[in-house]
Design a protein around this motif. Structure first.
Motif, PDB file in Angstrom:
ATOM      1  N   HIS A  89       1.091  -0.677  -0.251  1.00 49.09           N
ATOM      2  CA  HIS A  89       0.215   0.063  -0.023  1.00 49.09           C
ATOM      3  C   HIS A  89       0.559   1.463   0.321  1.00 49.09           C
ATOM      4  N   ARG A  90       2.239   1.459   0.104  1.00 53.46           N
ATOM      5  CA  ARG A  90       3.201   2.029  -0.065  1.00 53.46           C
ATOM      6  C   ARG A  90       2.541   3.210   1.341  1.00 53.46           C
ATOM      7  N   GLN A  91       2.311   2.571   2.469  1.00 56.13           N
ATOM      8  CA  GLN A  91       1.819   3.475   3.846  1.00 56.13           C
ATOM      9  C   GLN A  91       2.438   3.087   5.044  1.00 56.13           C
ATOM     10  N   PHE A  92       3.453   1.884   5.247  1.00 49.64           N
ATOM     11  CA  PHE A  92       3.671   1.506   6.027  1.00 49.64           C
ATOM     12  C   PHE A  92       4.806   0.918   5.736  1.00 49.64           C
ATOM     13  N   LEU A  93       6.147   0.943   6.388  1.00 46.28           N
ATOM     14  CA  LEU A  93       7.412   0.002   5.706  1.00 46.28           C
ATOM     15  C   LEU A  93       7.942  -0.446   7.345  1.00 46.28           C
ATOM     16  N   LEU A  94       7.778  -2.232   7.369  1.00 43.84           N
ATOM     17  CA  LEU A  94       8.493  -2.401   8.485  1.00 43.84           C
ATOM     18  C   LEU A  94       9.855  -2.185   8.708  1.00 43.84           C
ATOM     19  N   VAL A  95      10.699  -1.957   9.392  1.00 44.92           N
ATOM     20  CA  VAL A  95      12.030  -1.887  10.022  1.00 44.92           C
ATOM     21  C   VAL A  95      12.405  -2.362  11.212  1.00 44.92           C
ATOM     22  N   GLU A  96      13.598  -3.328  11.183  1.00 48.42           N
ATOM     23  CA  GLU A  96      13.859  -3.270  11.949  1.00 48.42           C
ATOM     24  C   GLU A  96      15.680  -2.766  11.852  1.00 48.42           C
ATOM     25  N   MET A  97      16.276  -2.908  13.736  1.00 45.22           N
ATOM     26  CA  MET A  97      17.427  -2.408  13.847  1.00 45.22           C
ATOM     27  C   MET A  97      18.416  -3.827  13.670  1.00 45.22           C
ATOM     28  N   PRO A  98      20.193  -3.796  13.241  1.00 50.86           N
ATOM     29  CA  PRO A  98      20.908  -4.440  13.116  1.00 50.86           C
ATOM     30  C   PRO A  98      21.093  -5.306  14.362  1.00 50.86           C
ATOM     31  N   HIS A  99      21.353  -6.412  13.907  1.00 49.25           N
ATOM     32  CA  HIS A  99      21.081  -7.820  15.520  1.00 49.25           C
ATOM     33  C   HIS A  99      22.315  -7.040  16.271  1.00 49.25           C
TER      34      HIS A  99
ATOM     35  N   HIS B 119       9.700  -5.765  17.067  1.00 47.81           N
ATOM     36  CA  HIS B 119      10.668  -5.846  17.195  1.00 47.81           C
ATOM     37  C   HIS B 119      11.727  -4.505  18.173  1.00 47.81           C
ATOM     38  N   PRO B 120      11.274  -4.140  18.743  1.00 47.46           N
ATOM     39  CA  PRO B 120      12.165  -2.523  19.095  1.00 47.46           C
ATOM     40  C   PRO B 120      12.328  -2.973  20.591  1.00 47.46           C
ATOM     41  N   GLU B 121      11.569  -4.100  21.127  1.00 49.17           N
ATOM     42  CA  GLU B 121      11.938  -4.892  22.453  1.00 49.17           C
ATOM     43  C   GLU B 121      13.884  -5.462  23.172  1.00 49.17           C
ATOM     44  N   ARG B 122      13.978  -5.684  21.839  1.00 47.64           N
ATOM     45  CA  ARG B 122      15.325  -6.651  21.582  1.00 47.64           C
ATOM     46  C   ARG B 122      16.463  -5.739  22.111  1.00 47.64           C
ATOM     47  N   HIS B 123      15.573  -4.411  22.184  1.00 43.26           N
ATOM     48  CA  HIS B 123      17.212  -3.210  22.193  1.00 43.26           C
ATOM     49  C   HIS B 123      17.042  -3.158  23.603  1.00 43.26           C
ATOM     50  N   GLU B 124      18.148  -2.999  24.557  1.00 44.11           N
ATOM     51  CA  GLU B 124      17.456  -2.451  25.982  1.00 44.11           C
ATOM     52  C   GLU B 124      17.741  -0.721  26.131  1.00 44.11           C
ATOM     53  N   GLU B 125      18.336  -0.238  25.080  1.00 42.63           N
ATOM     54  CA  GLU B 125      17.541   1.576  24.823  1.00 42.63           C
ATOM     55  C   GLU B 125      16.946   2.199  24.689  1.00 42.63           C
ATOM     56  N   LEU B 126      15.919   1.506  24.391  1.00 37.42           N
ATOM     57  CA  LEU B 126      14.495   1.202  24.071  1.00 37.42           C
ATOM     58  C   LEU B 126      13.096   0.734  25.110  1.00 37.42           C
ATOM     59  N   LEU B 127      14.166  -0.599  25.416  1.00 34.30           N
ATOM     60  CA  LEU B 127      13.457  -1.029  25.958  1.00 34.30           C
ATOM     61  C   LEU B 127      13.617  -0.518  27.837  1.00 34.30           C
ATOM     62  N   HIS B 128      14.644  -0.517  28.133  1.00 36.62           N
ATOM     63  CA  HIS B 128      15.416   0.529  29.236  1.00 36.62           C
ATOM     64  C   HIS B 128      15.632   1.377  29.584  1.00 36.62           C
ATOM     65  N   GLU B 129      15.591   2.581  28.785  1.00 43.31           N
ATOM     66  CA  GLU B 129      15.947   3.864  28.765  1.00 43.31           C
ATOM     67  C   GLU B 129      14.673   4.618  28.529  1.00 43.31           C
ATOM     68  N   SER B 130      14.243   5.203  29.226  1.00 41.39           N
ATOM     69  CA  SER B 130      13.171   5.684  29.397  1.00 41.39           C
ATOM     70  C   SER B 130      13.353   7.100  27.808  1.00 41.39           C
ATOM     71  N   GLY B 131      11.935   7.419  27.296  1.00 39.52           N
ATOM     72  CA  GLY B 131      11.652   8.381  26.195  1.00 39.52           C
ATOM     73  C   GLY B 131      12.368   8.030  25.333  1.00 39.52           C
ATOM     74  N   HIS B 132      13.719   7.004  25.031  1.00 44.60           N
ATOM     75  CA  HIS B 132      14.110   6.707  22.982  1.00 44.60           C
ATOM     76  C   HIS B 132      12.598   6.194  22.480  1.00 44.60           C
ATOM     77  N   LEU B 133      11.891   5.793  23.051  1.00 39.36           N
ATOM     78  CA  LEU B 133      11.061   5.076  22.315  1.00 39.36           C
ATOM     79  C   LEU B 133       9.505   6.074  21.681  1.00 39.36           C
ATOM     80  N   GLU B 134       9.292   6.632  22.842  1.00 39.82           N
ATOM     81  CA  GLU B 134       8.621   7.411  22.847  1.00 39.82           C
ATOM     82  C   GLU B 134       7.807   8.240  21.966  1.00 39.82           C
ATOM     83  N   GLU B 135       9.556   8.687  21.439  1.00 35.25           N
ATOM     84  CA  GLU B 135      10.207   9.833  20.743  1.00 35.25           C
ATOM     85  C   GLU B 135      10.086   9.154  19.473  1.00 35.25           C
TER      86      GLU B 135
END
Length: 259
Positions: A104-114, A138-154
């Motif tokens: 649909h060219r509206q949503f793109l599933l993006v992962e970070m490198p392992h 699966h952003p929960e695999r990255h500690e910077e997002l799961l355990h550091e407040s603010g990154h995911l919210e931004e």
């Protein structure tokens, strides 16, 4: 709950590290149906390791659809890719080399490198200007997002949609990970689920147990949105409005009873 939607599962034979044969792919589709999934992506990686064109993925999805019809397996699938976040992410999109959810060219599933945290804010903004919203794989695999407040919210404030994988819910690596992820759900930071299934034997496409855990964490109505209706909206190319995440809460009454 209505039928589940799987926003992250590798179902295409011999394209990446997913199923090796079409028999394996069909076996995975049968598992999904048994799990209560009615609609799903059928995706493959697009990365430096697996350089696949959108057309290659589309053709594989068409073949899987044909086989599903022959076997009378009641699973609706759409083409998609799991795209690696690289410095040339936006140019690749602009050149038509990346495949969006359901084309649909509206949503793109993006992962970070392992095991590598990548600042996605700039490409997320650039893609948004092109009319594309990023789904964080699966952003929960990255500690910077799961355990550091603010990154995911931004990232959510910039328009990102958050997809969490079922195994992170049912089999977290640590107690701290489980608590942090449960907080994400309760605060409204998670929008869709994916099994991240790769095989009918290892990394099976299980989603039902995770959906049940989500119900326990956030209640039936919120679980319905996360596990079903939000995903269906993305697969159909519909607009999806997600609420602003709530502030951190102690949830002390639940802690008293060991929840």
């Amino acid at each position: 709950m209505t039928h589940l939607a799987d926003l992250h599962v590798h179902l295409l034979a011999a394209l990446d590290d997913g199923p090796r044969t079409w028999d394996d792919a069909l076996a995975m589709c049968r598992i999904l149906v048994e799990e209560g999934v009615s609609h799903s992506v059928a995706l493959a990686h697009q990365s430096d390791r697996w350089v696949l064109s959108p057309e290659t993925i589309r053709e594989a999805v068409a073949e899987l659809k044909r086989r599903l019809a022959l076997e009378a397996i009641p699973l609706e699938i759409v083409p998609a890719a799991e795209v690696m976040a690289t410095p040339d992410l936006v140019p690749l999109w602009s050149a038509g080399k990346l495949l969006s959810i359901a084309d649909h060219r509206q949503f793109l599933l993006v992962e970070m490198p392992h095991r590598l945290f990548v600042d996605l804010r700039a490409p997320v903004r650039q893609l948004a200007r092109l009319g594309v919203r990023v789904i964080l794989a699966h952003p929960e695999r990255h500690e910077e997002l799961l355990h550091e407040s603010g990154h995911l919210e931004e990232l959510i404030a910039l328009g990102c949609i958050v997809q969490v994988s079922s195994e992170s819910i049912t089999d977290p690596k640590t107690t701290a990970d489980s608590r942090a992820l449960r907080s994400w759900f309760r605060r409204g930071c998670v929008h869709v689920l994916g099994s991240d299934g790769h095989s009918p034997r290892k990394r099976k496409p299980h989603l039902a147990a995770a959906a049940q855990r989500v119900r326990e964490w956030v209640g039936v109505a919120a679980a319905e949105r996360i596990c079903s209706s939000n995903g269906l909206a993305l697969l159909r190319g519909e607009k999806l409005r997600v609420p602003k995440p709530q502030a951190e809460r102690s949830w002390w009454p639940l802690r008293l009873i060991g929840a």
